[in-house]
Design a protein around this motif. Structure first.
Motif, mmCIF file in Angstrom:
data_model
loop_
_atom_site.group_PDB
_atom_site.id
_atom_site.type_symbol
_atom_site.label_atom_id
_atom_site.label_comp_id
_atom_site.label_asym_id
_atom_site.label_seq_id
_atom_site.Cartn_x
_atom_site.Cartn_y
_atom_site.Cartn_z
ATOM 1 N N ARG A 296 0.836 -1.209 0.000
ATOM 2 C CA ARG A 296 0.000 0.000 0.000
ATOM 3 C C ARG A 296 0.865 1.250 0.000
ATOM 4 O O ARG A 296 0.511 2.267 -0.609
ATOM 5 N N ILE A 297 2.021 1.186 0.659
ATOM 6 C CA ILE A 297 2.935 2.332 0.667
ATOM 7 C C ILE A 297 3.414 2.628 -0.755
ATOM 8 O O ILE A 297 3.467 3.784 -1.188
ATOM 9 N N LYS A 298 3.764 1.590 -1.499
ATOM 10 C CA LYS A 298 4.216 1.786 -2.875
ATOM 11 C C LYS A 298 3.126 2.415 -3.746
ATOM 12 O O LYS A 298 3.394 3.311 -4.550
ATOM 13 N N CYS A 299 1.894 1.940 -3.565
ATOM 14 C CA CYS A 299 0.772 2.524 -4.306
ATOM 15 C C CYS A 299 0.605 4.004 -3.956
ATOM 16 O O CYS A 299 0.376 4.851 -4.827
ATOM 17 N N PHE A 300 0.722 4.299 -2.677
ATOM 18 C CA PHE A 300 0.562 5.678 -2.195
ATOM 19 C C PHE A 300 1.593 6.601 -2.841
ATOM 20 O O PHE A 300 1.251 7.683 -3.355
ATOM 21 N N TYR A 301 2.844 6.196 -2.849
ATOM 22 C CA TYR A 301 3.884 7.064 -3.403
ATOM 23 C C TYR A 301 3.744 7.228 -4.909
ATOM 24 O O TYR A 301 3.988 8.316 -5.447
ATOM 25 N N THR A 302 3.355 6.169 -5.609
ATOM 26 C CA THR A 302 3.121 6.287 -7.050
ATOM 27 C C THR A 302 1.995 7.270 -7.324
ATOM 28 O O THR A 302 2.086 8.124 -8.211
ATOM 29 N N PHE A 303 0.926 7.158 -6.558
ATOM 30 C CA PHE A 303 -0.216 8.054 -6.716
ATOM 31 C C PHE A 303 0.211 9.504 -6.478
ATOM 32 O O PHE A 303 -0.146 10.407 -7.236
ATOM 33 N N SER B 39 10.404 18.609 -4.957
ATOM 34 C CA SER B 39 11.161 18.781 -6.204
ATOM 35 C C SER B 39 10.937 17.617 -7.167
ATOM 36 O O SER B 39 10.378 16.574 -6.801
ATOM 37 N N LYS B 40 11.437 17.806 -8.404
ATOM 38 C CA LYS B 40 11.330 16.744 -9.421
ATOM 39 C C LYS B 40 12.085 15.499 -8.977
ATOM 40 O O LYS B 40 11.679 14.375 -9.280
ATOM 41 N N GLU B 41 13.175 15.699 -8.259
ATOM 42 C CA GLU B 41 13.946 14.559 -7.753
ATOM 43 C C GLU B 41 13.078 13.667 -6.866
ATOM 44 O O GLU B 41 13.111 12.434 -6.993
ATOM 45 N N TYR B 42 12.300 14.283 -6.005
ATOM 46 C CA TYR B 42 11.442 13.512 -5.114
ATOM 47 C C TYR B 42 10.264 12.903 -5.885
ATOM 48 O O TYR B 42 9.815 11.793 -5.573
ATOM 49 N N VAL B 43 9.777 13.619 -6.890
ATOM 50 C CA VAL B 43 8.685 13.083 -7.705
ATOM 51 C C VAL B 43 9.137 11.797 -8.393
ATOM 52 O O VAL B 43 8.406 10.794 -8.405
ATOM 53 N N ASP B 44 10.337 11.800 -8.956
ATOM 54 C CA ASP B 44 10.861 10.615 -9.647
ATOM 55 C C ASP B 44 11.006 9.435 -8.685
ATOM 56 O O ASP B 44 10.712 8.279 -9.034
ATOM 57 N N ALA B 45 11.458 9.711 -7.465
ATOM 58 C CA ALA B 45 11.611 8.637 -6.472
ATOM 59 C C ALA B 45 10.243 8.103 -6.055
ATOM 60 O O ALA B 45 10.041 6.880 -5.944
ATOM 61 N N PHE B 46 9.294 8.997 -5.853
ATOM 62 C CA PHE B 46 7.934 8.587 -5.467
ATOM 63 C C PHE B 46 7.303 7.710 -6.543
ATOM 64 O O PHE B 46 6.606 6.739 -6.247
ATOM 65 N N GLU C 147 9.081 4.306 -4.016
ATOM 66 C CA GLU C 147 10.082 4.262 -2.955
ATOM 67 C C GLU C 147 10.157 5.603 -2.235
ATOM 68 O O GLU C 147 10.410 6.635 -2.866
ATOM 69 N N PRO C 148 9.963 5.624 -0.916
ATOM 70 C CA PRO C 148 10.095 6.875 -0.166
ATOM 71 C C PRO C 148 11.555 7.269 0.012
ATOM 72 O O PRO C 148 12.362 6.454 0.466
ATOM 73 N N PRO C 149 11.961 8.481 -0.345
ATOM 74 C CA PRO C 149 13.362 8.903 -0.205
ATOM 75 C C PRO C 149 13.752 9.065 1.267
ATOM 76 O O PRO C 149 12.920 9.338 2.126
ATOM 77 N N THR D 214 11.911 8.883 6.510
ATOM 78 C CA THR D 214 11.742 9.005 5.060
ATOM 79 C C THR D 214 10.813 10.175 4.765
ATOM 80 O O THR D 214 10.101 10.671 5.648
ATOM 81 N N LEU D 215 10.812 10.603 3.526
ATOM 82 C CA LEU D 215 9.997 11.756 3.135
ATOM 83 C C LEU D 215 8.638 11.323 2.595
ATOM 84 O O LEU D 215 8.521 10.303 1.918
ATOM 85 N N ARG D 216 7.625 12.125 2.889
ATOM 86 C CA ARG D 216 6.271 11.904 2.395
ATOM 87 C C ARG D 216 5.659 13.268 2.080
ATOM 88 O O ARG D 216 6.136 14.298 2.574
ATOM 89 N N PRO D 217 4.610 13.321 1.266
ATOM 90 C CA PRO D 217 3.956 14.608 0.992
ATOM 91 C C PRO D 217 3.444 15.245 2.287
ATOM 92 O O PRO D 217 3.016 14.552 3.207
ATOM 93 N N ASP D 218 3.506 16.562 2.331
ATOM 94 C CA ASP D 218 3.111 17.298 3.531
ATOM 95 C C ASP D 218 1.597 17.489 3.559
ATOM 96 O O ASP D 218 1.082 18.611 3.571
ATOM 97 N N ILE D 219 0.880 16.371 3.568
ATOM 98 C CA ILE D 219 -0.579 16.410 3.585
ATOM 99 C C ILE D 219 -1.086 15.650 4.808
ATOM 100 O O ILE D 219 -0.348 14.861 5.404
ATOM 101 N N VAL D 220 -2.337 15.888 5.143
ATOM 102 C CA VAL D 220 -2.956 15.241 6.299
ATOM 103 C C VAL D 220 -3.885 14.143 5.800
ATOM 104 O O VAL D 220 -4.789 14.402 4.991
ATOM 105 N N LEU D 221 -3.656 12.917 6.254
ATOM 106 C CA LEU D 221 -4.463 11.776 5.835
ATOM 107 C C LEU D 221 -5.595 11.524 6.822
ATOM 108 O O LEU D 221 -5.606 12.063 7.933
#
Length: 378
Positions: free
Chosen positions: A82-89, A159-166, A170-172, A196-203
């Motif tokens: 589910r984490i992988k799906c989340f980062y791809t999304f 940044s684009k770097e983090y977008v590519d990793a997401f 994979e969480p950077p 690790t890094l994640r989007p700065d949003i509230v789930l």
């Protein structure tokens, strides 16, 4: 509640739209709440459409069965797939956000601010489109403009770097945590956990890091007695937001000319029937276009406001009339009750009837009365 369907013929809804515009024109302390519906025309489509992001993520991770709502639930961090799906999304969403543009609805809100009508904007959106217009907004669910560490809460630009990793699922590694680890290693100290890094949003099922601050802001805005509440592009399903909107609506209705407006493509549930004065079903951009046209038509605004005041006066007269009728009925009921009581009293006096209500025992009578004889009979 007055219901307006934007797709109806103009001759049917024109006067009502003009009345709503007149209220907007008169407002000086408007509270606005926005949802995903105001961003669709800016380049952020519905996630659930056939070519939406949910289906894209499912195609990339076919082995993981995941409902759309689960991508925004904090419990997803308990499962690797589910984490992988989340980062791809999130990578795909960030790509869309990067090319999205503010909509006519965003610009309308900016105009409200410049004209001094906007008290506060609260948004559920994470696209950060308000920032492109320098429109200050209270971010109820965070923002996609930045990423943060899951451990130390350090924040960085998305940044684009983090977008590519997401995008690879994979969480950077957090740069701050990594630097601290390297420093400790050089000093011969034991290693600590690395975030690790994640989007700065509230789930969902997650506390807002700025929840207390937002709560204080809401209390402050309520105390300033807003005279208009406008809810745009949301079905209002988040419990905390529902509570705030209902409180704001009650405050607005305490103002003489205060009204509440909901604009959304889907109708609200029954719990909102007595919360909103105007329910406008349709696209928010279309409502904005129609409202802006009315705001520029001063004679139309004057006529609409005159109709509103005349209707309010009639309602007040009707209320006074109803109050007078209620008072007359109350007085009549009191007279009937008194008449019945008088008739009962008269009847008791004429028949010599004594009731327990009129019965009194005198201490003196008891103390002077002769006790019964105790002399035995021969």
């Amino acid at each position: 509640m007055v219901k307006i369907v934007i797709s109806d013929p103009a001759e049917i809804i024109e006067q009502r739209i003009a009345e709503v515009a007149a209220y907007v024109n008169k407002s000086r302390r408007a509270l606005v709440v926005t949802g995903a519906g105001i961003s669709c025309s800016g380049g952020i489509p519905d996630f659930r459409s056939s070519d939406g992001l949910y289906n894209l993520v499912k195609a990339r991770h076919p082995g993981t069965v995941l409902k759309g709502a689960e991508l925004f639930d904090a419990t997803l961090f308990k499962d690797v797939n589910r984490i992988k799906c989340f980062y791809t999304f999130m990578a795909e969403l960030k790509t869309l956000v990067a090319t999205a543009k503010p909509t006519p609805t965003h610009k309308f809100l900016r105009n409200m601010q410049e004209s001094g009508r906007l008290l506060r904007l609260y948004t559920q959106n994470i696209d950060d489109l308000e920032a492109e217009l320098d429109l200050p907004a209270v971010q109820l669910h965070g923002t996609m403009a930045s990423v943060k560490c899951t451990l130390c809460s350090a924040s960085y630009a998305f940044s684009k770097e983090y977008v590519d990793a997401f995008r690879q699922g994979e969480p950077p590694i957090c740069p701050k945590c990594e630097a601290i680890g390297e420093e400790r290693s050089l000093l011969g100290k034991r290693q600590l956990a690395v975030g690790t890094l994640r989007p700065d949003i509230v789930l969902y099922n997650e506390e807002h890091p700025n929840g207390d601050k937002i709560g204080l802001q809401q209390c402050s805005d309520i105390k300033r007695r807003p005279d208009l509440l406008v809810v745009l592009g949301t079905s209002l399903k988040i419990p905390a937001l529902k509570k705030f909107v209902k409180l704001a609506a009650r405050t607005v209705h305490n103002n003489k000319n205060g009204i509440t407006i909901l604009v959304n493509k889907t109708p609200p549930t029954k719990e909102w029937e007595h919360v909103f004065d105007y329910q406008i079903m349709g696209d928010t951009d279309e409502w904005v276009r129609m409202t802006e046209a009315k705001l520029e038509d001063k004679p139309c605004l004057t006529a609409a406001w005159s109709r509103i005041q005349q209707r309010l006066k009639q309602q007040q007269l009707q209320q006074h009339s109803n109050d007078d009728e209620d008072e007359k009925e109350n007085q009549a009921a009191i007279r009937l009750k008194k008449a019945a009581a008088n008739e009962a009293t008269t009847k008791r006096k004429s028949t010599g009837q004594t009731t327990l209500d009129n019965y009194r025992v005198s201490k003196r009578a008891l103390s002077t009365s002769k006790p019964p004889s105790t002399k035995k009979m021969k």
